[in-house]
Design a protein around this motif. Structure first.
Motif, short mmCIF file in Angstrom:
data_model
loop_
_atom_site.label_atom_id
_atom_site.label_comp_id
_atom_site.label_asym_id
_atom_site.label_seq_id
_atom_site.Cartn_x
_atom_site.Cartn_y
_atom_site.Cartn_z
N ALA A 1 -0.85 -3.46 -7.19
CA ALA A 1 -2.23 -3.73 -6.45
C ALA A 1 -3.47 -3.12 -7.31
N ALA A 2 -4.34 -3.47 -7.02
CA ALA A 2 -5.57 -2.78 -7.45
C ALA A 2 -6.63 -1.51 -6.94
N ARG A 3 -6.37 -1.59 -5.45
CA ARG A 3 -5.91 -0.99 -4.52
C ARG A 3 -5.01 -0.46 -3.60
N ASN A 4 -5.03 0.57 -2.34
CA ASN A 4 -4.23 0.04 -1.26
C ASN A 4 -4.37 -0.64 -0.66
N VAL A 5 -2.84 -1.44 -0.25
CA VAL A 5 -2.79 -2.55 0.88
C VAL A 5 -2.37 -1.55 2.01
N SER A 6 -2.85 -2.49 2.90
CA SER A 6 -2.44 -1.98 4.78
C SER A 6 -0.62 -3.13 4.47
N ALA A 7 -0.31 -1.69 5.91
CA ALA A 7 0.44 -2.48 6.13
C ALA A 7 0.54 -3.65 6.58
N GLY A 8 1.11 -4.83 6.92
CA GLY A 8 0.99 -6.31 7.56
C GLY A 8 -0.46 -7.14 6.41
N GLU A 9 -1.16 -6.62 5.72
CA GLU A 9 -2.63 -6.92 5.41
C GLU A 9 -1.84 -8.42 4.33
N VAL A 10 -3.09 -9.69 4.89
CA VAL A 10 -2.77 -10.67 4.06
C VAL A 10 -3.30 -10.57 2.71
N ILE A 11 -2.30 -10.40 1.90
CA ILE A 11 -2.96 -10.12 0.58
C ILE A 11 -3.32 -11.63 -0.71
N LEU A 12 -2.46 -12.83 -0.17
CA LEU A 12 -2.57 -13.82 -1.10
C LEU A 12 -2.18 -14.90 0.81
N GLU A 13 -3.24 -16.21 0.17
CA GLU A 13 -2.29 -17.46 1.06
C GLU A 13 -2.55 -18.56 -0.05
N GLU A 14 -1.48 -19.25 0.03
CA GLU A 14 -1.05 -20.30 -1.16
C GLU A 14 -0.39 -21.18 -0.18
#
Length: 122
Positions: free
Chosen positions: A11-24
């Protein structure tokens, strides 16, 4: 380090819990042989404590939770080509393990995907 073991996701930034970072969408998805009587082969819903109502009458290898899923699968996830291949390939497999049968079913799906949807395969 990731270079020592292969690819990684950073991650290039903080990612929140439950945040979608990839959908495929998956390339290939299929129901394991041991679950085929309890899991819909189209929407993947599990039947609650009972067997699926609609098994494919032609091959007997896939089940559906409703007629709507069975009809939709005929256009996408359980085509005539797959049904025919399953029916003929799994006839003489009575001594195979469930895992062997499941692997063969997945291989058939992969081969059909490669020939019927080369763009999706690439």
């Amino acid at each position: 380090s990731a270079t020592a073991i292969g690819q990684g996701l950073f991650a290039a930034r903080n990612v929140s819990a439950g945040e979608v970072i990839l959908e495929e969408l998956p390339l290939l998805i299929h129901v394991d042989d041991m679950a085929k009587h309890e899991t819909c082969s189209h929407c993947f819903r599990m039947a609650s404590g009972e067997k699926l109502v609609h098994m494919c009458a032609a091959c007997g290898e896939v089940g559906f939770c409703s007629q709507a899923c069975m009809d939709a699968a005929a256009e996408s996830s359980h085509t005539t080509a797959e049904c025919t291949a399953l029916k003929h390939s799994l006839r003489e497999t009575s001594e195979w393990t469930d895992e062997d049968r499941s692997l063969l079913r997945m291989l058939i799906k992969a081969l059909l995907l490669r020939t019927q949807n080369p763009e999706g395969w690439a």
